[in-house]
Design a protein around this motif. Structure first.
Motif, PDB file in Angstrom:
ATOM      1  N   UNK A   1       2.530  67.425  96.139  1.00  0.00           N
ATOM      2  CA  UNK A   1       1.257  67.042  96.750  1.00  0.00           C
ATOM      3  C   UNK A   1       0.630  65.818  96.081  1.00  0.00           C
ATOM      4  N   UNK A   2       0.915  65.590  94.810  1.00  0.00           N
ATOM      5  CA  UNK A   2       0.313  64.474  94.086  1.00  0.00           C
ATOM      6  C   UNK A   2       1.163  63.210  94.137  1.00  0.00           C
ATOM      7  N   UNK A   3       2.356  63.302  94.698  1.00  0.00           N
ATOM      8  CA  UNK A   3       3.260  62.148  94.703  1.00  0.00           C
ATOM      9  C   UNK A   3       2.846  61.131  95.751  1.00  0.00           C
ATOM     10  N   UNK A   4       2.949  59.861  95.381  1.00  0.00           N
ATOM     11  CA  UNK A   4       2.681  58.786  96.324  1.00  0.00           C
ATOM     12  C   UNK A   4       3.915  58.502  97.165  1.00  0.00           C
ATOM     13  N   UNK A   5       3.723  57.661  98.178  1.00  0.00           N
ATOM     14  CA  UNK A   5       4.805  57.391  99.133  1.00  0.00           C
ATOM     15  C   UNK A   5       6.059  56.859  98.456  1.00  0.00           C
ATOM     16  N   UNK A   6       5.890  56.000  97.452  1.00  0.00           N
ATOM     17  CA  UNK A   6       7.049  55.428  96.782  1.00  0.00           C
ATOM     18  C   UNK A   6       7.896  56.482  96.098  1.00  0.00           C
ATOM     19  N   UNK A   7       7.254  57.410  95.397  1.00  0.00           N
ATOM     20  CA  UNK A   7       8.002  58.470  94.735  1.00  0.00           C
ATOM     21  C   UNK A   7       8.672  59.377  95.750  1.00  0.00           C
ATOM     22  N   UNK A   8       7.962  59.722  96.822  1.00  0.00           N
ATOM     23  CA  UNK A   8       8.555  60.574  97.852  1.00  0.00           C
ATOM     24  C   UNK A   8       9.792  59.904  98.463  1.00  0.00           C
ATOM     25  N   UNK A   9       9.703  58.594  98.678  1.00  0.00           N
ATOM     26  CA  UNK A   9      10.832  57.865  99.257  1.00  0.00           C
ATOM     27  C   UNK A   9      12.032  57.875  98.322  1.00  0.00           C
ATOM     28  N   UNK A  10      11.773  57.712  97.018  1.00  0.00           N
ATOM     29  CA  UNK A  10      12.879  57.737  96.055  1.00  0.00           C
ATOM     30  C   UNK A  10      13.522  59.118  95.998  1.00  0.00           C
ATOM     31  N   UNK A  11      12.692  60.146  96.021  1.00  0.00           N
ATOM     32  CA  UNK A  11      13.237  61.509  96.000  1.00  0.00           C
ATOM     33  C   UNK A  11      14.049  61.786  97.267  1.00  0.00           C
ATOM     34  N   UNK A  12      13.549  61.337  98.402  1.00  0.00           N
ATOM     35  CA  UNK A  12      14.272  61.532  99.666  1.00  0.00           C
ATOM     36  C   UNK A  12      15.624  60.836  99.616  1.00  0.00           C
ATOM     37  N   UNK A  13      15.634  59.581  99.188  1.00  0.00           N
ATOM     38  CA  UNK A  13      16.890  58.825  99.138  1.00  0.00           C
ATOM     39  C   UNK A  13      17.899  59.501  98.222  1.00  0.00           C
ATOM     40  N   UNK A  14      17.431  60.050  97.106  1.00  0.00           N
ATOM     41  CA  UNK A  14      18.335  60.715  96.173  1.00  0.00           C
ATOM     42  C   UNK A  14      18.923  61.985  96.781  1.00  0.00           C
ATOM     43  N   UNK A  15      18.101  62.735  97.494  1.00  0.00           N
ATOM     44  CA  UNK A  15      18.547  64.020  98.024  1.00  0.00           C
ATOM     45  C   UNK A  15      19.522  63.881  99.181  1.00  0.00           C
ATOM     46  N   UNK A  16      19.349  62.868 100.021  1.00  0.00           N
ATOM     47  CA  UNK A  16      20.190  62.767 101.223  1.00  0.00           C
ATOM     48  C   UNK A  16      21.323  61.761 101.048  1.00  0.00           C
ATOM     49  N   UNK A  17      21.527  61.249  99.845  1.00  0.00           N
ATOM     50  CA  UNK A  17      22.599  60.284  99.626  1.00  0.00           C
ATOM     51  C   UNK A  17      23.960  60.933  99.847  1.00  0.00           C
ATOM     52  N   UNK A  18      24.967  60.093 100.029  1.00  0.00           N
ATOM     53  CA  UNK A  18      26.316  60.569 100.357  1.00  0.00           C
ATOM     54  C   UNK A  18      26.827  61.585  99.343  1.00  0.00           C
ATOM     55  N   UNK A  19      26.622  61.303  98.052  1.00  0.00           N
ATOM     56  CA  UNK A  19      27.141  62.189  97.021  1.00  0.00           C
ATOM     57  C   UNK A  19      26.542  63.589  97.134  1.00  0.00           C
ATOM     58  N   UNK A  20      25.242  63.660  97.417  1.00  0.00           N
ATOM     59  CA  UNK A  20      24.582  64.957  97.544  1.00  0.00           C
ATOM     60  C   UNK A  20      25.124  65.743  98.730  1.00  0.00           C
ATOM     61  N   UNK A  21      25.296  65.055  99.865  1.00  0.00           N
ATOM     62  CA  UNK A  21      25.812  65.727 101.052  1.00  0.00           C
ATOM     63  C   UNK A  21      27.251  66.204 100.834  1.00  0.00           C
ATOM     64  N   UNK A  22      28.043  65.411 100.129  1.00  0.00           N
ATOM     65  CA  UNK A  22      29.421  65.820  99.839  1.00  0.00           C
ATOM     66  C   UNK A  22      29.434  67.045  98.930  1.00  0.00           C
ATOM     67  N   UNK A  23      28.525  67.087  97.956  1.00  0.00           N
ATOM     68  CA  UNK A  23      28.426  68.261  97.076  1.00  0.00           C
ATOM     69  C   UNK A  23      28.106  69.514  97.892  1.00  0.00           C
ATOM     70  N   UNK A  24      27.178  69.391  98.831  1.00  0.00           N
ATOM     71  CA  UNK A  24      26.807  70.526  99.671  1.00  0.00           C
ATOM     72  C   UNK A  24      27.996  70.967 100.523  1.00  0.00           C
TER      73      UNK A  24
END
Length: 233
Positions: free
Chosen positions: A67-90
């Motif tokens: 809730x306290x995160x700004x748009x930039x941090x949310x965008x970085x977290x999103x990019x990290x979570x949906x990156x190719x490596x993460x999807x391959x791990x799943x």
């Protein structure tokens, strides 16, 4: 008694947590172009859709949990979570590799184990679940595997040079400067020593096999020495 599903699909359904009403969707989500008579019967279109569904679900999770995160941090977290490596791990966690349908040549080449294919099939399965049963069903498949990654990121959200530059700018300091202070080793395998200089602070030094890796290492050494959080700055 219900007949067994093709390719033991029931095992995969149990793994991802969704039972398909439309088995054609599931089969398409697992079919590489090398095994399909027509492009429309491959996972490509479903991967396109699943990528967007995954992004929406993860964005919603981040919005609700930070809730306290700004748009930039949310965008970085999103990019990290949906990156190719993460999807391959799943995909590996789901056991997808055993179910991917490939042409004979691709199968002999071990294509099903390639990270890009696993990542694509992860997203195509999400797209198939969305079409089969809607957003809530897709979210129910995504959250159990992506929420733990959200709560415990496996890599820094920013590279050290970016984190250090943002930290310096936020304090009105000049952009950090990187200086090569030494180069050792043979010509074909040199080792670089780089110092990062931030106004008002002692330089931090680090080594690397290239200038770029040495600069990143020097920035990380500075961040660690000064107790700066690489995620938030």
């Amino acid at each position: 008694m219900m007949a067994p599903k093709p390719g033991d699909l029931g095992v995969l359904e149990a793994s991802i947590g969704h039972t398909f009403s439309n088995l054609d969707l599931a089969q398409a989500a697992l079919t590489h172009i090398s095994a399909a008579p027509a492009r429309s019967e491959t996972y490509q279109r479903l991967e396109f859709l699943g990528d967007r569904v995954l992004g929406l679900v993860v964005a919603e999770m981040l919005y609700e949990n930070f809730a306290a995160a700004e748009e930039g941090e949310l965008s970085r977290r999103l990019a990290d979570l949906v990156r190719r490596e993460s999807c391959a791990e799943v995909a590996r966690e789901w056991g997808v590799e055993a179910h991917v349908r490939l042409g004979e040549g691709e199968r002999q080449a071990g294509t099903s184990a390639k990270e890009a294919i696993l990542a694509d099939v992860c997203e195509s399965l999400i797209g198939a679940v969305f079409l089969d049963a809607g957003y809530a069903a897709a979210k129910a498949v995504i959250v159990p595997v992506f929420e733990p990654r959200m709560r415990a990121p496996r890599r820094p959200l920013r590279d050290p040079k970016t984190a250090l530059q943002e930290w310096a700018q936020a304090r009105g300091l000049e952009t950090p400067a990187y200086r090569e202070t030494a180069r050792t080793g043979p010509h074909h395998a040199p080792e670089f020593t780089v110092a990062v200089v931030v106004t008002g602070f002692a330089p931090a030094n680090a080594k690397g096999s290239s200038k770029r890796t040495a600069e990143q290492a020097a920035a990380q050494a500075f961040l660690a020495r000064e107790g700066i959080d690489n995620e938030r700055g």
